[in-house]
Motif scaffolding. Sequence first.
Motif, PDB file in Angstrom:
ATOM      1  N   MET A 281       0.919  -1.269   0.239  1.00 34.66           N
ATOM      2  CA  MET A 281      -0.090   0.039  -0.076  1.00 34.66           C
ATOM      3  C   MET A 281       0.942   1.302  -0.172  1.00 34.66           C
ATOM      4  O   MET A 281       1.911   1.223   0.873  1.00 34.66           O
ATOM      5  CB  MET A 281      -0.939  -0.106   1.133  1.00 34.66           C
ATOM      6  N   GLU A 282       0.526   2.139  -0.926  1.00 39.13           N
ATOM      7  CA  GLU A 282       1.294   3.421  -0.662  1.00 39.13           C
ATOM      8  C   GLU A 282       1.044   4.383   0.047  1.00 39.13           C
ATOM      9  O   GLU A 282      -0.082   4.536   0.456  1.00 39.13           O
ATOM     10  CB  GLU A 282       1.099   4.152  -2.413  1.00 39.13           C
ATOM     11  N   THR A 283       2.071   5.094   0.674  1.00 41.00           N
ATOM     12  CA  THR A 283       1.759   5.981   1.706  1.00 41.00           C
ATOM     13  C   THR A 283       1.607   7.240   0.818  1.00 41.00           C
ATOM     14  O   THR A 283       2.163   7.462  -0.058  1.00 41.00           O
ATOM     15  CB  THR A 283       2.862   6.049   2.679  1.00 41.00           C
ATOM     16  N   PRO A 284       1.219   8.417   1.712  1.00 44.20           N
ATOM     17  CA  PRO A 284       1.176   9.695   1.186  1.00 44.20           C
ATOM     18  C   PRO A 284       2.719  10.267   0.765  1.00 44.20           C
ATOM     19  O   PRO A 284       2.979  10.825  -0.065  1.00 44.20           O
ATOM     20  CB  PRO A 284       0.688  10.493   2.170  1.00 44.20           C
ATOM     21  N   GLN A 285       3.738   9.733   1.509  1.00 43.38           N
ATOM     22  CA  GLN A 285       5.043  10.029   1.274  1.00 43.38           C
ATOM     23  C   GLN A 285       5.616   9.520  -0.123  1.00 43.38           C
ATOM     24  O   GLN A 285       6.189   9.992  -0.775  1.00 43.38           O
ATOM     25  CB  GLN A 285       5.970   9.458   2.412  1.00 43.38           C
ATOM     26  N   ASP A 286       4.883   8.157  -0.212  1.00 43.09           N
ATOM     27  CA  ASP A 286       5.170   7.570  -1.534  1.00 43.09           C
ATOM     28  C   ASP A 286       4.846   8.535  -2.751  1.00 43.09           C
ATOM     29  O   ASP A 286       5.331   8.905  -3.775  1.00 43.09           O
ATOM     30  CB  ASP A 286       4.783   6.217  -1.726  1.00 43.09           C
ATOM     31  N   ASP A 287       3.794   8.616  -2.461  1.00 45.13           N
ATOM     32  CA  ASP A 287       3.101   9.783  -3.556  1.00 45.13           C
ATOM     33  C   ASP A 287       3.523  11.225  -3.711  1.00 45.13           C
ATOM     34  O   ASP A 287       3.751  11.697  -4.944  1.00 45.13           O
ATOM     35  CB  ASP A 287       1.388  10.189  -3.146  1.00 45.13           C
ATOM     36  N   LEU A 288       4.013  11.629  -2.687  1.00 46.86           N
ATOM     37  CA  LEU A 288       4.854  13.016  -3.092  1.00 46.86           C
ATOM     38  C   LEU A 288       6.023  12.659  -3.566  1.00 46.86           C
ATOM     39  O   LEU A 288       6.636  13.445  -4.289  1.00 46.86           O
ATOM     40  CB  LEU A 288       5.081  13.514  -1.381  1.00 46.86           C
ATOM     41  N   GLY A 289       6.918  11.799  -3.368  1.00 49.23           N
ATOM     42  CA  GLY A 289       8.168  11.150  -4.038  1.00 49.23           C
ATOM     43  C   GLY A 289       7.707  11.074  -5.433  1.00 49.23           C
ATOM     44  O   GLY A 289       8.716  11.552  -6.160  1.00 49.23           O
ATOM     45  N   GLU A 290       6.897  10.306  -5.506  1.00 47.29           N
ATOM     46  CA  GLU A 290       6.551  10.180  -7.324  1.00 47.29           C
ATOM     47  C   GLU A 290       6.217  11.416  -7.937  1.00 47.29           C
ATOM     48  O   GLU A 290       6.811  11.694  -8.947  1.00 47.29           O
ATOM     49  CB  GLU A 290       5.514   9.254  -7.575  1.00 47.29           C
ATOM     50  N   ARG A 291       5.521  12.680  -7.180  1.00 44.61           N
ATOM     51  CA  ARG A 291       5.059  13.434  -7.554  1.00 44.61           C
ATOM     52  C   ARG A 291       6.565  14.640  -7.877  1.00 44.61           C
ATOM     53  O   ARG A 291       6.714  15.094  -8.906  1.00 44.61           O
ATOM     54  CB  ARG A 291       3.921  14.239  -6.746  1.00 44.61           C
ATOM     55  N   LEU A 292       7.419  14.192  -6.870  1.00 49.53           N
ATOM     56  CA  LEU A 292       8.444  15.025  -6.974  1.00 49.53           C
ATOM     57  C   LEU A 292       9.441  14.655  -8.071  1.00 49.53           C
ATOM     58  O   LEU A 292       9.994  15.597  -8.914  1.00 49.53           O
ATOM     59  CB  LEU A 292       9.107  15.116  -5.449  1.00 49.53           C
ATOM     60  N   ALA A 293       9.569  13.435  -8.378  1.00 49.39           N
ATOM     61  CA  ALA A 293      10.264  12.733  -9.465  1.00 49.39           C
ATOM     62  C   ALA A 293       9.804  13.407 -10.737  1.00 49.39           C
ATOM     63  O   ALA A 293      10.750  13.697 -11.635  1.00 49.39           O
ATOM     64  CB  ALA A 293      10.320  11.442  -9.440  1.00 49.39           C
ATOM     65  N   SER A 294       8.337  13.344 -10.854  1.00 47.44           N
ATOM     66  CA  SER A 294       7.686  13.832 -12.164  1.00 47.44           C
ATOM     67  C   SER A 294       8.111  15.216 -12.381  1.00 47.44           C
ATOM     68  O   SER A 294       8.427  15.727 -13.583  1.00 47.44           O
ATOM     69  CB  SER A 294       6.243  13.480 -12.108  1.00 47.44           C
ATOM     70  N   LEU A 295       7.800  16.100 -11.456  1.00 51.62           N
ATOM     71  CA  LEU A 295       8.325  17.521 -11.568  1.00 51.62           C
ATOM     72  C   LEU A 295       9.845  17.737 -11.738  1.00 51.62           C
ATOM     73  O   LEU A 295      10.144  18.644 -12.741  1.00 51.62           O
ATOM     74  CB  LEU A 295       7.761  18.105 -10.145  1.00 51.62           C
ATOM     75  N   ARG A 296      10.619  16.943 -11.267  1.00 50.90           N
ATOM     76  CA  ARG A 296      12.002  17.153 -11.718  1.00 50.90           C
ATOM     77  C   ARG A 296      12.329  17.013 -12.950  1.00 50.90           C
ATOM     78  O   ARG A 296      13.106  17.619 -13.721  1.00 50.90           O
ATOM     79  CB  ARG A 296      12.821  16.380 -10.726  1.00 50.90           C
TER      80      ARG A 296
END
Length: 67
Positions: free
Chosen positions: A1-16
């Motif tokens: 199960m993904e945590t909110p931290q995982d979601d933020l990390g994925e979003r951060l990688a996408s933005l970078r």
Amino acid sequence: METPQDDLGERLASLRQQHRDLDGAIASLEKTGTGDQLQLRRLKKQKLQLKDEISQLEDQLLPDIIA
């Protein structure tokens, strides 16, 4: 199960990645001289907005260190 931290990390990688892509597009337009100034300004503004969003996400992921 993904945590909110995982979601933020994925979003951060996408933005970078988007930031790097814009950086390459801007450099290419500046080098070839094919882009008009308005287009370059829009791309640079978009890049700055991404940088701000990246900074906000990094702040959420990394807790403040109290000295």
